[in-house]
Motif scaffolding. Structure first.
Motif, PDB file in Angstrom:
ATOM      1  N   LYS A   1      12.234   3.447   6.462  1.00 27.04           N
ATOM      2  CA  LYS A   1      11.474   2.606   7.386  1.00 27.04           C
ATOM      3  C   LYS A   1      10.022   2.429   6.960  1.00 27.04           C
ATOM      4  O   LYS A   1       9.366   1.491   7.399  1.00 27.04           O
ATOM      5  CB  LYS A   1      11.577   3.152   8.813  1.00 27.04           C
ATOM      6  N   GLU A   2       9.529   3.328   6.097  1.00 25.57           N
ATOM      7  CA  GLU A   2       8.167   3.179   5.577  1.00 25.57           C
ATOM      8  C   GLU A   2       8.058   2.019   4.592  1.00 25.57           C
ATOM      9  O   GLU A   2       6.968   1.536   4.313  1.00 25.57           O
ATOM     10  CB  GLU A   2       7.715   4.473   4.887  1.00 25.57           C
ATOM     11  N   LEU A   3       9.189   1.594   4.045  1.00 26.42           N
ATOM     12  CA  LEU A   3       9.178   0.501   3.073  1.00 26.42           C
ATOM     13  C   LEU A   3       9.043  -0.843   3.776  1.00 26.42           C
ATOM     14  O   LEU A   3       9.736  -1.114   4.753  1.00 26.42           O
ATOM     15  CB  LEU A   3      10.477   0.503   2.249  1.00 26.42           C
ATOM     16  N   ASN A   4       8.142  -1.674   3.258  1.00 26.97           N
ATOM     17  CA  ASN A   4       7.965  -3.020   3.793  1.00 26.97           C
ATOM     18  C   ASN A   4       9.224  -3.831   3.511  1.00 26.97           C
ATOM     19  O   ASN A   4       9.676  -3.895   2.379  1.00 26.97           O
ATOM     20  CB  ASN A   4       6.747  -3.678   3.136  1.00 26.97           C
ATOM     21  N   GLY A   5       9.818  -4.404   4.549  1.00 27.65           N
ATOM     22  CA  GLY A   5      11.015  -5.217   4.387  1.00 27.65           C
ATOM     23  C   GLY A   5      12.275  -4.578   4.939  1.00 27.65           C
ATOM     24  O   GLY A   5      13.282  -5.251   5.106  1.00 27.65           O
ATOM     25  N   VAL A   6      12.233  -3.265   5.220  1.00 32.57           N
ATOM     26  CA  VAL A   6      13.392  -2.590   5.809  1.00 32.57           C
ATOM     27  C   VAL A   6      13.355  -2.823   7.312  1.00 32.57           C
ATOM     28  O   VAL A   6      12.382  -2.502   7.983  1.00 32.57           O
ATOM     29  CB  VAL A   6      13.411  -1.085   5.482  1.00 32.57           C
TER      30      VAL A   6
ATOM     31  N   MET B   1      19.889  -9.225   5.079  1.00 29.98           N
ATOM     32  CA  MET B   1      20.944  -8.697   4.249  1.00 29.98           C
ATOM     33  C   MET B   1      21.163  -7.224   4.602  1.00 29.98           C
ATOM     34  O   MET B   1      20.223  -6.525   4.963  1.00 29.98           O
ATOM     35  CB  MET B   1      20.548  -8.866   2.784  1.00 29.98           C
ATOM     36  N   THR B   2      22.394  -6.757   4.496  1.00 27.34           N
ATOM     37  CA  THR B   2      22.724  -5.360   4.769  1.00 27.34           C
ATOM     38  C   THR B   2      23.451  -4.763   3.574  1.00 27.34           C
ATOM     39  O   THR B   2      24.301  -5.414   2.980  1.00 27.34           O
ATOM     40  CB  THR B   2      23.598  -5.223   6.024  1.00 27.34           C
ATOM     41  N   ILE B   3      23.094  -3.526   3.240  1.00 22.30           N
ATOM     42  CA  ILE B   3      23.738  -2.810   2.142  1.00 22.30           C
ATOM     43  C   ILE B   3      24.121  -1.424   2.632  1.00 22.30           C
ATOM     44  O   ILE B   3      23.467  -0.868   3.510  1.00 22.30           O
ATOM     45  CB  ILE B   3      22.801  -2.706   0.916  1.00 22.30           C
TER      46      ILE B   3
ATOM     47  N   ASP C   1      23.540   2.683   6.082  1.00 19.09           N
ATOM     48  CA  ASP C   1      23.537   1.224   6.174  1.00 19.09           C
ATOM     49  C   ASP C   1      22.088   0.789   6.372  1.00 19.09           C
ATOM     50  O   ASP C   1      21.412   1.274   7.279  1.00 19.09           O
ATOM     51  CB  ASP C   1      24.379   0.744   7.367  1.00 19.09           C
ATOM     52  N   VAL C   2      21.638  -0.120   5.513  1.00 17.62           N
ATOM     53  CA  VAL C   2      20.256  -0.578   5.580  1.00 17.62           C
ATOM     54  C   VAL C   2      20.221  -2.093   5.709  1.00 17.62           C
ATOM     55  O   VAL C   2      20.795  -2.806   4.876  1.00 17.62           O
ATOM     56  CB  VAL C   2      19.462  -0.169   4.318  1.00 17.62           C
ATOM     57  N   GLU C   3      19.580  -2.571   6.757  1.00 20.23           N
ATOM     58  CA  GLU C   3      19.345  -4.004   6.925  1.00 20.23           C
ATOM     59  C   GLU C   3      17.935  -4.269   6.416  1.00 20.23           C
ATOM     60  O   GLU C   3      16.984  -3.596   6.821  1.00 20.23           O
ATOM     61  CB  GLU C   3      19.445  -4.390   8.399  1.00 20.23           C
ATOM     62  N   TYR C   4      17.811  -5.233   5.485  1.00  9.90           N
ATOM     63  CA  TYR C   4      16.515  -5.440   4.852  1.00  9.90           C
ATOM     64  C   TYR C   4      16.294  -6.891   4.453  1.00  9.90           C
ATOM     65  O   TYR C   4      17.225  -7.694   4.418  1.00  9.90           O
ATOM     66  CB  TYR C   4      16.391  -4.541   3.621  1.00  9.90           C
ATOM     67  N   ASP C   5      15.048  -7.200   4.139  1.00  2.25           N
ATOM     68  CA  ASP C   5      14.657  -8.519   3.657  1.00  2.25           C
ATOM     69  C   ASP C   5      14.556  -8.429   2.145  1.00  2.25           C
ATOM     70  O   ASP C   5      13.643  -7.787   1.610  1.00  2.25           O
ATOM     71  CB  ASP C   5      13.305  -8.903   4.267  1.00  2.25           C
ATOM     72  N   GLU C   6      15.498  -9.051   1.450  1.00  2.00           N
ATOM     73  CA  GLU C   6      15.550  -8.918   0.002  1.00  2.00           C
ATOM     74  C   GLU C   6      14.369  -9.577  -0.709  1.00  2.00           C
ATOM     75  O   GLU C   6      14.124  -9.308  -1.887  1.00  2.00           O
ATOM     76  CB  GLU C   6      16.874  -9.442  -0.553  1.00  2.00           C
TER      77      GLU C   6
ATOM     78  N   VAL D   1      11.804  -6.177  -0.392  1.00  2.00           N
ATOM     79  CA  VAL D   1      12.125  -4.836  -0.902  1.00  2.00           C
ATOM     80  C   VAL D   1      13.412  -4.899  -1.724  1.00  2.00           C
ATOM     81  O   VAL D   1      14.327  -5.657  -1.398  1.00  2.00           O
ATOM     82  CB  VAL D   1      12.247  -3.810   0.250  1.00  2.00           C
ATOM     83  N   THR D   2      13.449  -4.094  -2.797  1.00  2.00           N
ATOM     84  CA  THR D   2      14.639  -4.069  -3.659  1.00  2.00           C
ATOM     85  C   THR D   2      15.521  -2.875  -3.315  1.00  2.00           C
ATOM     86  O   THR D   2      15.057  -1.888  -2.739  1.00  2.00           O
ATOM     87  CB  THR D   2      14.240  -3.961  -5.142  1.00  2.00           C
TER      88      THR D   2
END
Length: 67
Positions: free
Chosen positions: A24-29, A1-3, A42-47, A50-51
């Protein structure tokens, strides 16, 4: 997902690196793309990992305002 997150106060490459590294320190980013000219990130992440709230907190901890 991207936000896309609106961030106020970013003006230079130091700002860009601070925000990028904090996220980038956050797990899932997965990927971070900072746009200084329009004040967005723009952040691509695993929902599942990470919230959006966690990402906003990470940016605010660097001294920037998230709107």
């Amino acid at each position: 997902m991207t936000i896309t997150i609106n961030v106020k106060g970013m003006t230079c490459n130091h700002c860009k690196m601070a925000v990028t590294n904090a996220l980038k320190e956050l797990n899932g980013v997965k990927n971070v793309d900072v746009h200084l000219e329009n004040g967005t990130v723009d952040v691509e992440y695993d929902e599942a990992k990470v919230t959006v709230e966690k990402m906003k907190e990470a940016i605010e901890e660097q001294g920037y305002d998230v709107s």
